[in-house]
Design a protein around this motif. Structure first.
Motif, PDB file in Angstrom:
ATOM      1  N   LEU A 288     -10.433   8.791   1.061  1.00  0.00           N
ATOM      2  CA  LEU A 288      -9.943  10.054   0.525  1.00  0.00           C
ATOM      3  C   LEU A 288      -9.820  10.024  -0.989  1.00  0.00           C
ATOM      4  O   LEU A 288     -10.200  10.964  -1.679  1.00  0.00           O
ATOM      5  CB  LEU A 288      -8.582  10.379   1.149  1.00  0.00           C
ATOM      6  CG  LEU A 288      -7.830  11.568   0.569  1.00  0.00           C
ATOM      7  CD1 LEU A 288      -8.532  12.854   0.968  1.00  0.00           C
ATOM      8  CD2 LEU A 288      -6.399  11.577   1.056  1.00  0.00           C
ATOM      9  N   ALA A 289      -9.273   8.935  -1.519  1.00  0.00           N
ATOM     10  CA  ALA A 289      -9.031   8.845  -2.958  1.00  0.00           C
ATOM     11  C   ALA A 289      -9.189   7.402  -3.405  1.00  0.00           C
ATOM     12  O   ALA A 289      -8.661   6.489  -2.766  1.00  0.00           O
ATOM     13  CB  ALA A 289      -7.634   9.352  -3.303  1.00  0.00           C
ATOM     14  N   ARG A 290      -9.889   7.229  -4.505  1.00  0.00           N
ATOM     15  CA  ARG A 290     -10.031   5.887  -5.090  1.00  0.00           C
ATOM     16  C   ARG A 290      -8.817   5.651  -5.988  1.00  0.00           C
ATOM     17  O   ARG A 290      -8.656   6.314  -7.010  1.00  0.00           O
ATOM     18  CB  ARG A 290     -11.320   5.819  -5.900  1.00  0.00           C
ATOM     19  CG  ARG A 290     -11.584   4.456  -6.452  1.00  0.00           C
ATOM     20  CD  ARG A 290     -12.979   4.391  -7.059  1.00  0.00           C
ATOM     21  NE  ARG A 290     -13.170   3.110  -7.676  1.00  0.00           N
ATOM     22  CZ  ARG A 290     -13.227   2.920  -8.986  1.00  0.00           C
ATOM     23  NH1 ARG A 290     -13.167   3.942  -9.804  1.00  0.00           N
ATOM     24  NH2 ARG A 290     -13.372   1.724  -9.476  1.00  0.00           N
ATOM     25  N   LEU A 291      -7.979   4.731  -5.583  1.00  0.00           N
ATOM     26  CA  LEU A 291      -6.742   4.445  -6.308  1.00  0.00           C
ATOM     27  C   LEU A 291      -6.596   2.936  -6.490  1.00  0.00           C
ATOM     28  O   LEU A 291      -5.797   2.291  -5.807  1.00  0.00           O
ATOM     29  CB  LEU A 291      -5.533   5.021  -5.560  1.00  0.00           C
ATOM     30  CG  LEU A 291      -5.466   6.544  -5.524  1.00  0.00           C
ATOM     31  CD1 LEU A 291      -4.524   7.025  -4.438  1.00  0.00           C
ATOM     32  CD2 LEU A 291      -5.052   7.078  -6.880  1.00  0.00           C
ATOM     33  N   PRO A 292      -7.386   2.354  -7.393  1.00  0.00           N
ATOM     34  CA  PRO A 292      -7.275   0.912  -7.605  1.00  0.00           C
ATOM     35  C   PRO A 292      -5.859   0.531  -8.023  1.00  0.00           C
ATOM     36  O   PRO A 292      -5.206   1.245  -8.776  1.00  0.00           O
ATOM     37  CB  PRO A 292      -8.255   0.629  -8.743  1.00  0.00           C
ATOM     38  CG  PRO A 292      -9.046   1.857  -8.939  1.00  0.00           C
ATOM     39  CD  PRO A 292      -8.311   2.988  -8.301  1.00  0.00           C
ATOM     40  N   GLY A 293      -5.394  -0.579  -7.503  1.00  0.00           N
ATOM     41  CA  GLY A 293      -4.075  -1.055  -7.877  1.00  0.00           C
ATOM     42  C   GLY A 293      -2.979  -0.649  -6.912  1.00  0.00           C
ATOM     43  O   GLY A 293      -1.904  -1.235  -6.937  1.00  0.00           O
ATOM     44  N   LEU A 294      -3.208   0.338  -6.076  1.00  0.00           N
ATOM     45  CA  LEU A 294      -2.207   0.704  -5.067  1.00  0.00           C
ATOM     46  C   LEU A 294      -2.446  -0.173  -3.857  1.00  0.00           C
ATOM     47  O   LEU A 294      -3.270   0.126  -3.006  1.00  0.00           O
ATOM     48  CB  LEU A 294      -2.322   2.186  -4.695  1.00  0.00           C
ATOM     49  CG  LEU A 294      -1.358   3.125  -5.407  1.00  0.00           C
ATOM     50  CD1 LEU A 294      -1.677   3.202  -6.868  1.00  0.00           C
ATOM     51  CD2 LEU A 294      -1.345   4.461  -4.771  1.00  0.00           C
ATOM     52  N   GLU A 295      -1.732  -1.265  -3.813  1.00  0.00           N
ATOM     53  CA  GLU A 295      -1.963  -2.260  -2.762  1.00  0.00           C
ATOM     54  C   GLU A 295      -0.710  -2.613  -1.988  1.00  0.00           C
ATOM     55  O   GLU A 295      -0.789  -3.219  -0.934  1.00  0.00           O
ATOM     56  CB  GLU A 295      -2.558  -3.528  -3.394  1.00  0.00           C
ATOM     57  CG  GLU A 295      -3.896  -3.259  -4.064  1.00  0.00           C
ATOM     58  CD  GLU A 295      -4.358  -4.408  -4.942  1.00  0.00           C
ATOM     59  OE1 GLU A 295      -3.628  -5.420  -5.050  1.00  0.00           O
ATOM     60  OE2 GLU A 295      -5.442  -4.277  -5.524  1.00  0.00           O
ATOM     61  N   ARG A 296       0.452  -2.232  -2.509  1.00  0.00           N
ATOM     62  CA  ARG A 296       1.710  -2.564  -1.848  1.00  0.00           C
ATOM     63  C   ARG A 296       2.516  -1.278  -1.628  1.00  0.00           C
ATOM     64  O   ARG A 296       2.352  -0.301  -2.352  1.00  0.00           O
ATOM     65  CB  ARG A 296       2.505  -3.547  -2.702  1.00  0.00           C
ATOM     66  CG  ARG A 296       1.789  -4.913  -2.849  1.00  0.00           C
ATOM     67  CD  ARG A 296       2.620  -5.967  -3.570  1.00  0.00           C
ATOM     68  NE  ARG A 296       3.281  -5.513  -4.783  1.00  0.00           N
ATOM     69  CZ  ARG A 296       2.722  -5.525  -5.997  1.00  0.00           C
ATOM     70  NH1 ARG A 296       1.491  -5.939  -6.172  1.00  0.00           N
ATOM     71  NH2 ARG A 296       3.402  -5.114  -7.045  1.00  0.00           N
ATOM     72  N   MET A 297       3.384  -1.309  -0.656  1.00  0.00           N
ATOM     73  CA  MET A 297       4.175  -0.121  -0.306  1.00  0.00           C
ATOM     74  C   MET A 297       4.965   0.424  -1.496  1.00  0.00           C
ATOM     75  O   MET A 297       5.084   1.628  -1.663  1.00  0.00           O
ATOM     76  CB  MET A 297       5.130  -0.432   0.854  1.00  0.00           C
ATOM     77  CG  MET A 297       4.450  -0.476   2.195  1.00  0.00           C
ATOM     78  SD  MET A 297       3.694   1.091   2.662  1.00  0.00           S
ATOM     79  CE  MET A 297       5.135   2.038   3.090  1.00  0.00           C
ATOM     80  N   GLU A 298       5.492  -0.455  -2.351  1.00  0.00           N
ATOM     81  CA  GLU A 298       6.296   0.045  -3.481  1.00  0.00           C
ATOM     82  C   GLU A 298       5.448   0.760  -4.536  1.00  0.00           C
ATOM     83  O   GLU A 298       5.995   1.400  -5.429  1.00  0.00           O
ATOM     84  CB  GLU A 298       7.133  -1.075  -4.103  1.00  0.00           C
ATOM     85  CG  GLU A 298       6.334  -2.224  -4.665  1.00  0.00           C
ATOM     86  CD  GLU A 298       6.130  -3.354  -3.658  1.00  0.00           C
ATOM     87  OE1 GLU A 298       5.668  -4.412  -4.084  1.00  0.00           O
ATOM     88  OE2 GLU A 298       6.431  -3.183  -2.466  1.00  0.00           O
TER      89      GLU A 298
END
Length: 140
Positions: free
Chosen positions: A98-108
């Motif tokens: 849906l969206a390329r969001l590098p760096g979003l890898e953890r719940m926080e």
């Protein structure tokens, strides 16, 4: 863009400063408006694009886009509402996201949304979401 040329209304193409001069001149001859904006972070400067649209009187922008632009808009805090259609299908992990969001890898690090509407559209679900928390400053 070719399908839009010659139709009623104005057509605007936003491009970077290095886009072809000859191509822009040919499009301008057909009545297309060309707007050059700076490049930032490997793509067009989103704030410059939005400022240009605002200067033209656009106060609402709908973006039906791919994962890269969707991710850039989300990461920049430029999404007031997200409409997602969810089909009752599963694809493998190599499918386009849906969206390329590098760096979003953890719940926080997650981006949170609130439901504003959920409805059936044929076999699909239409989810309308609003970002939770403070939004980014408006483009002036």
């Amino acid at each position: 863009a070719a399908r839009l040329i010659g139709r009623p209304g104005r057509t605007l193409i936003v491009c970077g400063p290095q886009a072809g001069v000859a191509e822009a001149a040919a499009l301008t001859a057909y009545g297309v408006d060309i707007e050059r904006v700076p490049v930032r972070g490997g793509g067009l400067d989103l704030d410059a694009v939005l400022a240009s649209l605002a200067a033209r009187g656009c106060n609402e922008v709908h973006a039906e886009c791919g994962a890269r632009l969707a991710g850039a808009l989300l990461a920049a805090g430029r999404v007031d509402e997200l409409v997602v259609y969810l089909a009752p299908l599963l694809l493998g992990d190599a499918a386009r996201g849906l969206a390329r969001l590098p760096g979003l890898e953890r719940m926080e690090q997650r981006l949170e949304f609130d439901w504003t509407d959920v409805r059936s559209v044929g076999r699909d679900l239409r989810l309308t979401l609003a970002p939770r928390g403070p939004s980014a400053p408006a483009v002036s």
